[in-house]
Write an enzyme that holds these catalytic residues in place. Structure first.
Site, PDB file in Angstrom:
ATOM      1  N   ALA A  66       0.839  -1.141   0.027  1.00  0.00           N
ATOM      2  CA  ALA A  66       0.092   0.042  -0.062  1.00  0.00           C
ATOM      3  C   ALA A  66       1.049   1.206   0.052  1.00  0.00           C
ATOM      4  CB  ALA A  66      -0.977   0.133   1.116  1.00  0.00           C
ATOM      5  N   GLY A 110       0.899  -4.901   0.915  1.00  0.00           N
ATOM      6  CA  GLY A 110      -0.456  -5.239   0.083  1.00  0.00           C
ATOM      7  C   GLY A 110       0.009  -5.819  -1.131  1.00  0.00           C
ATOM      8  N   GLU A 133       4.659  -4.852   7.341  1.00  0.00           N
ATOM      9  CA  GLU A 133       3.870  -3.766   7.819  1.00  0.00           C
ATOM     10  C   GLU A 133       4.309  -3.752   9.123  1.00  0.00           C
ATOM     11  OE1 GLU A 133       2.592  -6.137   6.142  1.00  0.00           O
ATOM     12  OE2 GLU A 133       1.159  -5.619   4.709  1.00  0.00           O
TER      13      GLU A 133
HETATM   14  N1  CAA Z   1       4.603   3.082  -0.677  1.00  0.00           N
HETATM   15  C1  CAA Z   1       5.102   4.377  -1.020  1.00  0.00           C
HETATM   16  N2  CAA Z   1       6.052   4.519  -1.715  1.00  0.00           N
HETATM   17  C2  CAA Z   1       7.000   3.515  -1.953  1.00  0.00           C
HETATM   18  C3  CAA Z   1       6.637   2.245  -1.284  1.00  0.00           C
HETATM   19  C4  CAA Z   1       5.339   2.312  -0.774  1.00  0.00           C
HETATM   20  N3  CAA Z   1       4.988   0.972  -0.300  1.00  0.00           N
HETATM   21  N4  CAA Z   1       7.697   1.319  -1.635  1.00  0.00           N
HETATM   22  C5  CAA Z   1       8.434   2.210  -2.447  1.00  0.00           C
HETATM   23  N5  CAA Z   1       8.194   3.329  -2.298  1.00  0.00           N
HETATM   24  C6  CAA Z   1       8.831   4.511  -3.090  1.00  0.00           C
HETATM   25  C7  CAA Z   1      10.045   4.905  -2.371  1.00  0.00           C
HETATM   26  O1  CAA Z   1       9.720   5.817  -1.400  1.00  0.00           O
HETATM   27  C8  CAA Z   1      10.899   5.699  -3.508  1.00  0.00           C
HETATM   28  O2  CAA Z   1      10.479   6.869  -3.564  1.00  0.00           O
HETATM   29  P1  CAA Z   1      11.347   8.098  -3.960  1.00  0.00           P
HETATM   30  O3  CAA Z   1      12.092   7.765  -5.146  1.00  0.00           O
HETATM   31  O4  CAA Z   1      10.375   9.343  -4.348  1.00  0.00           O
HETATM   32  O5  CAA Z   1      12.154   8.108  -2.781  1.00  0.00           O
HETATM   33  C9  CAA Z   1      10.720   4.538  -4.651  1.00  0.00           C
HETATM   34  O6  CAA Z   1       9.396   3.909  -4.316  1.00  0.00           O
HETATM   35  C10 CAA Z   1      11.768   3.731  -4.822  1.00  0.00           C
HETATM   36  O7  CAA Z   1      11.835   3.005  -3.587  1.00  0.00           O
HETATM   37  P2  CAA Z   1      13.336   2.560  -2.679  1.00  0.00           P
HETATM   38  O8  CAA Z   1      14.203   3.696  -3.114  1.00  0.00           O
HETATM   39  O9  CAA Z   1      13.084   2.323  -1.297  1.00  0.00           O
HETATM   40  O10 CAA Z   1      13.963   1.482  -3.604  1.00  0.00           O
HETATM   41  P3  CAA Z   1      14.913   0.435  -3.000  1.00  0.00           P
HETATM   42  O11 CAA Z   1      15.268  -0.472  -4.152  1.00  0.00           O
HETATM   43  O12 CAA Z   1      16.017   0.946  -2.292  1.00  0.00           O
HETATM   44  O13 CAA Z   1      13.951  -0.264  -1.780  1.00  0.00           O
HETATM   45  C11 CAA Z   1      11.927  -1.790  -1.398  1.00  0.00           C
HETATM   46  C12 CAA Z   1      12.785  -1.282  -2.339  1.00  0.00           C
HETATM   47  C13 CAA Z   1      12.876  -2.570  -0.244  1.00  0.00           C
HETATM   48  C14 CAA Z   1      10.813  -2.376  -1.796  1.00  0.00           C
HETATM   49  C15 CAA Z   1      11.431  -0.292  -0.457  1.00  0.00           C
HETATM   50  O14 CAA Z   1      11.085   0.659  -1.228  1.00  0.00           O
HETATM   51  C16 CAA Z   1      10.438  -0.726   0.846  1.00  0.00           C
HETATM   52  O15 CAA Z   1      10.591  -1.229   1.787  1.00  0.00           O
HETATM   53  N6  CAA Z   1       9.229  -0.423   0.533  1.00  0.00           N
HETATM   54  C17 CAA Z   1       8.206  -0.524   1.201  1.00  0.00           C
HETATM   55  C18 CAA Z   1       7.708  -1.711   1.640  1.00  0.00           C
HETATM   56  C19 CAA Z   1       6.573  -1.828   2.648  1.00  0.00           C
HETATM   57  O16 CAA Z   1       6.871  -1.585   3.815  1.00  0.00           O
HETATM   58  N7  CAA Z   1       5.470  -2.245   2.200  1.00  0.00           N
HETATM   59  C20 CAA Z   1       4.168  -2.491   3.128  1.00  0.00           C
HETATM   60  C21 CAA Z   1       3.382  -1.127   2.912  1.00  0.00           C
HETATM   61  S1  CAA Z   1       2.069  -1.353   4.066  1.00  0.00           S
HETATM   62  C22 CAA Z   1       0.763  -2.164   3.396  1.00  0.00           C
HETATM   63  O17 CAA Z   1       1.015  -2.633   2.341  1.00  0.00           O
HETATM   64  C23 CAA Z   1      -0.354  -2.360   4.152  1.00  0.00           C
HETATM   65  C24 CAA Z   1      -1.390  -3.565   3.937  1.00  0.00           C
HETATM   66  O18 CAA Z   1      -1.207  -4.392   4.347  1.00  0.00           O
HETATM   67  C25 CAA Z   1      -2.215  -3.260   2.657  1.00  0.00           C
END
Ligand code: CAA
Length: 259
Positions: A66, A110, A133
């Site tokens: 998400a 998500g 999460e």
């Molecule tokens: N939401 C919003 N933006 C996100 C995102 C997310 N879930 N995942 C990645 N992005 C964005 C980053 O903020 C970044 O944006 P900017 O360039 O503007 O800074 C861009 O995507 C690229 O991401 P990274 O620079 O972090 O890329 P990376 O290769 O270094 O890392 C990753 C990749 C490990 C997937 C890392 O992006 C990450 O940990 N993302 C979040 C994963 C997460 O926590 N997901 C759970 C979300 S909560 C949820 O889903 C609730 C539910 O149950 C429905």
């Protein structure tokens, strides 16, 4: 066809492809993307020319979850009154046709939950699944604690949900989270091949088979077996049952007409 900003849609033969397309945010599943996805799914489900739907992302990310930045400032009354995450996210679970998730790269939070709502998950060798999460001070909100536990069992699901540990594709296949792992360049071709195979079958039988398998998640064994038997019997009302069995007896390929 509707104009979308965050997904791409395409039709190949009788298979629809929906590609999540927010590359700068690793396909983070914001409200607009989920609205568009729901609309596309409903459209293809209603289209008699479509037999199966492939849902995919990019090579780097199926979806990284998400949209955290969009969720960040939301309050409890707001998420409660909006029924966040239910309303917008359940569209895929209401699709009658088979939905194949073709997952490459990250399927996190998500993203993993969305893949698990699909009927079959095909994974590329670089796929990574996780429910991180807990790192954000919350828990999975789109079925992760339930569907992951049913798919891979309590101990592994507990470890993933409690510690945010990711699974690679090999482990995901071993744990029965995915049906198959394929090389990255074969992911879409294999998903399409699966969709094309489904398109050769009797659509009512495929839809009923999907419903019956899903029933296994919702009911007791005795009720599920009873449901299956009634559904099996009901298919004898179709022309396709007569055609399928006649074709077998006559040693020829069946020509199903979806009736
Ligand atoms: N939401 C919003 N933006 C996100 C995102 C997310 N879930 N995942 C990645 N992005 C964005 C980053 O903020 C970044 O944006 P900017 O360039 O503007 O800074 C861009 O995507 C690229 O991401 P990274 O620079 O972090 O890329 P990376 O290769 O270094 O890392 C990753 C990749 C490990 C997937 C890392 O992006 C990450 O940990 N993302 C979040 C994963 C997460 O926590 N997901 C759970 C979300 S909560 C949820 O889903 C609730 C539910 O149950 C429905």
């Amino acid at each position: 066809m509707a104009a979308y900003e965050m997904i791409l849609t395409e039709v190949q033969g009788k298979v629809a492809i929906i590609r999540l397309n927010r590359p700068k945010a690793l396909n983070a599943l914001c409200d607009q993307l989920m609205e568009e996805l729901g609309q596309a799914l409903r459209g293809f489900d209603a289209d008699p020319e479509i037999a199966a739907i492939v849902l995919t992302g990019s090579e780097k990310a199926f979806a990284a979850g998400a949209d955290i930045k969009e969720m960040q400032s939301r309050t409890y009354p707001a998420v409660y009154l909006d029924d966040f995450i239910g309303k917008r996210w359940e569209a895929v679970t209401h699709v009658q046709k088979p939905v194949i998730a073709a997952v490459a790269g990250y399927a996190l939070g998500g993203g993993c939950e969305l893949a698990m709502m699909c009927d079959i998950i095909l994974a590329a060798e670089n796929a990574k699944f996780g429910q991180p999460e807990i790192n954000l001070g919350v828990i999975p909100g789109a079925g992760g604690t339930q569907r992951l536990t049913r798919a891979i069992g309590k101990s592994k699901a507990m470890e993933m949900v409690l510690t945010a540990r990711m699974m690679d594709a090999t482990e995901a296949e071993r744990a029965n989270l995915v049906a198959r792992v394929v090389p990255l360049d074969q992911l879409l071709p294999e998903a399409l091949k699966l969709g094309e195979k489904l398109a050769t079958l009797s659509a009512p039988a495929v839809a009923v088979a999907k419903e019956a398998v899903n029933r296994a998640y919702e009911t007791t064994l005795a009720e599920g077996v009873k449901f299956e038997r009634r559904a099996f019997q009901a298919l004898f009302a179709t022309e396709d049952q007569k055609e399928g069995m006649a074709a077998f007896a006559e040693k020829r390929p069946a020509q199903f007409r979806n009736r």
